[in-house]
Every structure is written in C-alpha cells, then in structure tokens.
Scaffold this motif. Structure first.
Motif, PDB file in Angstrom:
ATOM      1  N   ARG A  18      38.460  42.742  41.262  1.00  0.00           N
ATOM      2  CA  ARG A  18      37.568  42.692  40.100  1.00  0.00           C
ATOM      3  C   ARG A  18      36.266  43.451  40.385  1.00  0.00           C
ATOM      4  N   SER A  75      41.351  38.481  45.038  1.00  0.00           N
ATOM      5  CA  SER A  75      41.208  38.706  43.597  1.00  0.00           C
ATOM      6  C   SER A  75      39.790  39.164  43.250  1.00  0.00           C
ATOM      7  N   MET A  76      38.781  38.564  43.896  1.00  0.00           N
ATOM      8  CA  MET A  76      37.394  38.945  43.632  1.00  0.00           C
ATOM      9  C   MET A  76      37.151  40.400  43.977  1.00  0.00           C
ATOM     10  N   THR A  81      42.843  50.485  40.280  1.00  0.00           N
ATOM     11  CA  THR A  81      42.260  50.312  41.608  1.00  0.00           C
ATOM     12  C   THR A  81      43.174  50.900  42.686  1.00  0.00           C
ATOM     13  N   TYR A 141      47.025  41.618  43.730  1.00  0.00           N
ATOM     14  CA  TYR A 141      45.996  41.629  42.693  1.00  0.00           C
ATOM     15  C   TYR A 141      45.561  43.026  42.262  1.00  0.00           C
ATOM     16  N   ASN A 142      45.886  44.065  43.040  1.00  0.00           N
ATOM     17  CA  ASN A 142      45.465  45.409  42.663  1.00  0.00           C
ATOM     18  C   ASN A 142      46.121  45.852  41.368  1.00  0.00           C
ATOM     19  N   THR A 143      45.346  46.485  40.510  1.00  0.00           N
ATOM     20  CA  THR A 143      45.854  47.097  39.289  1.00  0.00           C
ATOM     21  C   THR A 143      46.168  48.561  39.585  1.00  0.00           C
ATOM     22  N   GLU A 193      36.819  47.226  40.203  1.00  0.00           N
ATOM     23  CA  GLU A 193      36.873  47.719  38.823  1.00  0.00           C
ATOM     24  C   GLU A 193      35.469  47.913  38.255  1.00  0.00           C
ATOM     25  N   ARG A 194      34.518  47.077  38.697  1.00  0.00           N
ATOM     26  CA  ARG A 194      33.134  47.217  38.240  1.00  0.00           C
ATOM     27  C   ARG A 194      32.374  48.254  39.048  1.00  0.00           C
ATOM     28  N   THR A 224      31.625  38.417  39.814  1.00  0.00           N
ATOM     29  CA  THR A 224      32.917  38.395  39.146  1.00  0.00           C
ATOM     30  C   THR A 224      33.102  37.030  38.489  1.00  0.00           C
ATOM     31  N   GLU A 225      34.222  36.869  37.791  1.00  0.00           N
ATOM     32  CA  GLU A 225      34.479  35.595  37.131  1.00  0.00           C
ATOM     33  C   GLU A 225      34.692  34.461  38.127  1.00  0.00           C
TER      34      GLU A 225
END
Length: 566
Positions: free
Chosen positions: A289, A285-286, A324, A319-321, A292-293, A225-226
């Motif tokens: 992300r 947060s990781m 997700t 952090y969940n969208t 999502e991948r 992840t970023e």
C-alpha cells in the motif's frame, strides 16, 4: 489547615508486576493522558476534526519542555485540549487534561470507560494503578488532581494483611492547594473539570522515553496506510508501535522497518499477542500500500525483497499488485540489464546451466518471493514458457519458404485464410510462417507470428490424421477445414464468440459443410482456388505479400538488435 484525608488501600502489593519499571509506569501515565485527549475529542465529535488535532512543541529550553494539544473546530477556532509540561529544574512531568474529570471508581481494578471511545490505547482498567505502583517502587512521586479530589499514591502497610500495598490518599480539592506541600503547583490554571497528573522523573529518563510516543516525537519519514504507518527513519528501524506507543524492538527478529499499527492485540504488559506470522502479513500488506502511494520507495523495497530473512516482505508475493510488481521489474532491469532472465534460486545447478545455455541470456537467481513478484509483473516469462518460446523460435530456422510450396498447397493455404476471415475478418495471411516439424504438432502463435506445420498442407497426411470427406472424393477440403479450425482456436481470445470446444469432431464436420456452402458464394479468388492446376492470381495477394515482407524485415532488425546486446 489541611483538609480531611481518606486512605483507600488497593489490592496491589509492593511486588505486584515485578517486571514493571520506570518506563512502564511512565508509559501508562502518558498513555492515559493521551487517551483523555481523544476522549474529549469523541465527546465533541461534531465540533472537532481529527485531522486538525495537533500536538505542538511550544517550548524547549534549558528550564522546560512544553507541549500543547489543540483542535480546530468548524468555525476555524482553536481549542486547547491539554498540555504536557516537563520541568528540567524540578525533574517533574505534569500532564493536564481539559474537561476530563476522574471519579473514585477509577481506582477500582478493572474499571474503565475507555473501550467506549475509539482509538484509545488503554483497555484493561488497571494500567494507571500498576503504573503508579511501578513508579513508587522506584521512589517517584505520583499525584493527581481531578474532579472534586486530590490523590496521592503511596505504599503503606495494610494492617489487615500486614503487607505493603498501593494506597491512595484522597483529600478534598480546594483553593489552598498551593499551601499543600504534598501537591506540586500546576503550571497552568485548572478548572474544576480538568485533571492534572504529576510524576517525578529524571531528565535523562524523560529524554530517552519521550521518543517512544509518536504523537510527541513523530517520524520524519513515514507513510500512512489503512493498516497503520510505516516508519522509515533510521533510528526507528525494527521498532513496533501500536496506536503511536512503543511496544517492542524486533530488530533481532529481522524486522527492518518501523511500524505503527492502528490495531493489534496486546496484553496487559503491552506485549504483542498475535502469532508472528500475523504481524508479517500486516507489514507485507502495508508495504505494498505504501509503494502504491510512494513509488520513489521502489529501490528500498526491492532491497528488502532481495533479503531472504527480512520479515517486512515475507508475504510480499501475496499482496503485490501488477503495478507494484512492475516497479520491481524496473528495479530488476536497472540492476541486471533488460535482457537478464530471473530464475528461482532453488533450481539445481545442472538445470540452471542447461537453461543458461539454451536461452543464451544472463541468468539471475532470485528468492521465491522476488521471483513470483517478477512473474506477476507480466514482463518475465517462467522458465517453462521461455524454453518453449526459445524452441519455437529455433523451429523457424528450418522454415519452408512459401515460394517452395506447390501451387496446390498455396491454394489450400490461401483458401484456409479466406475461410478463417469469415469468422475473423482481421486475420491476415501475412502473419503465417510454414515450418517443418518432427511430429504432428498444431499451429502455434509466437509474438505476432503464427507457425503452421508443413504436414497440415500435405493432403495424404491430413487424410491419415482423420478423414473428413467421403471415400473417392476427388476434390476434398480436409486440409482447409482442419487448418481453419486450428487457426480459429488460436484466435479464439480475439473473436467475440462463445461456446465450442477444442478438437470437437462434430465442429469439424459442421465447418466442412459451411466451407462448401461458402465456396458457392465466394469471391473470384475462391473460385480460382478451385480450378485444377491454376495458381492464385498474384495481384489478388499482393498486399498480403507486402505486409508479410514488412513483418519479416522488422523481425530481422529485432533479432540483430538482440544479438548485438547479448
């Protein structure tokens, strides 16, 4: 005949950094080698692509383990940047960097050029020196050949202080190095610009510690992840890495997943400096992300969220969208059934039983994090919303069928629909149910149905609620106007218009005037609705009746399915 030697005593006594042992010394030496690889890359930024930087295990047999580091340039040519060579016969680790020449300034405490290079690990300018000291305390050999010199690290007494200090024996680098027993032979041919570091280390120690460098022993199952990489291998659970070098074991602190951060503040001893909550925020947060991948990780992630103690998802609700969160709602349904209803586990037992009895559903207690994620999915109502919806549904059981309405009330209702359609052409009378209520409630929208309370069709009650017409009016439109206003408020999100406030008296009066004007140019249906004692033409409303019947039949079928599965 040996070359001239110079002693450079460093201001580090034997007992400096007493908690540093073989691992800490090895860590600094391998870390410096790795940083040198990255430094050469940065110097050749136009030439090399970081994605093509490879640490390849070239050999691993009974005698030797050898890694080669290469990069592919833009002409698709492979260039070697360094080697790592461990001899099982001699118990010796050799680290070779191409095009990295160190000068004597590097022996100064605090001297380092590393901060100028991106992604390097070392930053304090003392790791190599303290690392060498830690290894010497354990009786290990540490030597370096670099630039114009050869360095041999020793512990010698400083006559000025009468203390044993770290001392570097510097000699000239020449072609007769093979005859110098103090410097082991390098397994590859060195150029003048290369650096070779040699360390004696036992085979068992090497096998144990090599796993702590992810660039040498990468995870088999991971997600980048970023912010860093989640390490999903079982043997990496709870392990904290920074820039691919091991920092800490956090299993006892309830970290379930291994993590390798791109950036995290560490001190000289490579202990994590940030407050624990900062690490928890990063990992939470990781994970989102990563999900999502890799949606296939939803089951594993759900189990982490279910665990109240798990640090990995402590702030997952932040952090969940929605996407997700939908994955979590799917997992919830798979485990507990589509009709199960989640509630937060802090709800009192008495209140929990009340909710269960009223909703007549399988109630599942969830921790706050999971509950808020399920709410974010949009698939589950809150307890308050579910109870309100249930109570609204129960009101429909005492609905007054429209055939029982008087002709005059049906006229008023149909006239209202026509008025609503002037602003909302999509509105249909087939959406409307007339219900009996215990108080002066307004219309409510439940699913695809609109509940209109019976009192709003009672002219006397509407007058008592708030007269809009002049005294003595024989044919007023109070009901039509007030009900039209209420229905338009319900439909506000579906109508492209702006301005206006709920229950604005001035808006009601304006609407009343507009309604009277509309009636003067209304179609035949509106004219018929004004004729005293004349029912509405059944032909004109036949389509609306058919639509309403179809919707009611669909609702009956849906309720029967729900009852059969509950």
């Amino acid at each position: 005949m040996g070359s001239k030697r110079t002693l450079i005593p460093l201001s580090l006594t034997r007992h400096y950094a007493p908690n540093w042992d073989v691992w800490e010394g090895l860590r600094e030496m391998v870390q410096n080698w790795h940083d040198g690889i990255l430094q050469v890359y940065d110097q050749e930024l136009i030439t090399f692509d970081r994605e093509n930087l490879k640490y390849m295990l070239k050999k691993d047999d009974s005698a030797v383990v050898e890694y080669e580091v290469t990069a592919i340039d833009w002409d698709n040519r492979t260039t070697t940047l360094g080697w790592l060579h461990y001899s099982k016969v001699d118990n010796r680790l050799t680290l070779i960097n191409r095009n990295i020449g160190l000068h004597k300034k590097c022996l100064l405490l605090g001297y380092s050029k590393k901060p100028r290079c991106r992604d390097v690990i070392g930053q304090f300018g003392e790791g190599m020196k303290i690392g060498a000291l830690a290894l010497l305390r354990r009786g290990r050999l540490v030597t370096m050949e670099t630039s114009e010199d050869r360095w041999r690290f020793e512990l010698q007494e400083d006559e000025n202080f009468g203390e044993e200090v770290l001392t570097v024996v510097v000699s000239e680098r020449s072609s007769d190095v093979e005859s110098d027993i103090n410097f082991p032979k390098c397994p590859v041919k060195l150029e003048r610009a290369d650096t070779c570091t040699t360390i004696s280390i036992q085979q068992g120690e090497w096998q144990e510690h090599v796993k702590r460098f992810l660039f040498l022993a990468p995870a088999a199952n991971c997600v980048k992840t970023e912010l860093g990489t989640l390490l999903l291998d079982k043997d990496l659970q709870g392990q904290l890495y920074v820039k691919s070098v091991w920092v800490q074991d956090l299993r006892k602190d309830d970290l379930k997943t291994g993590v390798d951060f791109c950036q995290l503040e560490v001190d000289r001893d490579r202990h994590a400096v940030p407050h624990p909550s900062e690490i928890d925020h990063h990992v939470s947060s990781m994970w989102v992300r990563a999900l999502e991948r890799r949606p296939d990780l939803a089951g594993h992630y759900y189990m982490l969220v279910e665990d109240d103690k798990c640090r990995d998802v402590k702030y997952a609700n932040l952090y969940n969208t929605q996407s997700t969160a939908m994955l979590m709602a799917d997992q919830f349904a798979q485990r507990h059934g589509d009709t199960s209803f989640p509630v937060v586990n802090t709800m009192a037992l008495g209140e929990l039983q009340k909710v269960k009895d009223e909703l007549n559903k399988n109630i599942v207690s969830c921790n706050k994090t999971l509950y808020e994620i399920l709410q974010k999915s949009g698939r589950h109502l809150s307890v308050e919303e579910a109870l309100a919806d249930s109570r609204a549904t129960k009101k429909k059981k005492v609905a007054i069928n429209s055939p029982k309405l008087s002709d005059e009330q049906r006229d008023a209702l149909e006239h209202t629909v026509r008025l609503v359609q002037t602003a909302d052409p999509d509105f249909r009378s087939s959406w409307v149910d007339i219900i009996q209520t215990q108080q002066l409630e307004g219309p409510g929208w439940h699913g695809s149905r609109i509940d209109v309370p019976y009192w709003m069709l009672d002219l006397e009650m509407v007058h008592n609620f708030g007269r809009l017409c002049a005294q003595g009016t024989t044919k007023c439109m109070c009901r039509e106007v007030r009900l039209c206003h209420a229905l338009l408020e319900l439909r506000r999100p579906h109508i492209k218009r702006t301005g206006g406030r709920s229950n604005d008296p001035m808006m009601l009066f304006v609407l009343n005037k507009l309604a009277l004007q509309e009636c003067h140019r209304a179609p035949p249906f509106c004219t018929a609705s004004h004729q005293q004692g004349r029912p509405v033409d059944a032909v004109a409303t036949h389509k609306d009746c058919v639509d309403r019947e179809d919707q009611l039949q669909a609702r009956v079928i849906a309720l029967e399915v729900r009852l059969s599965t509950s």
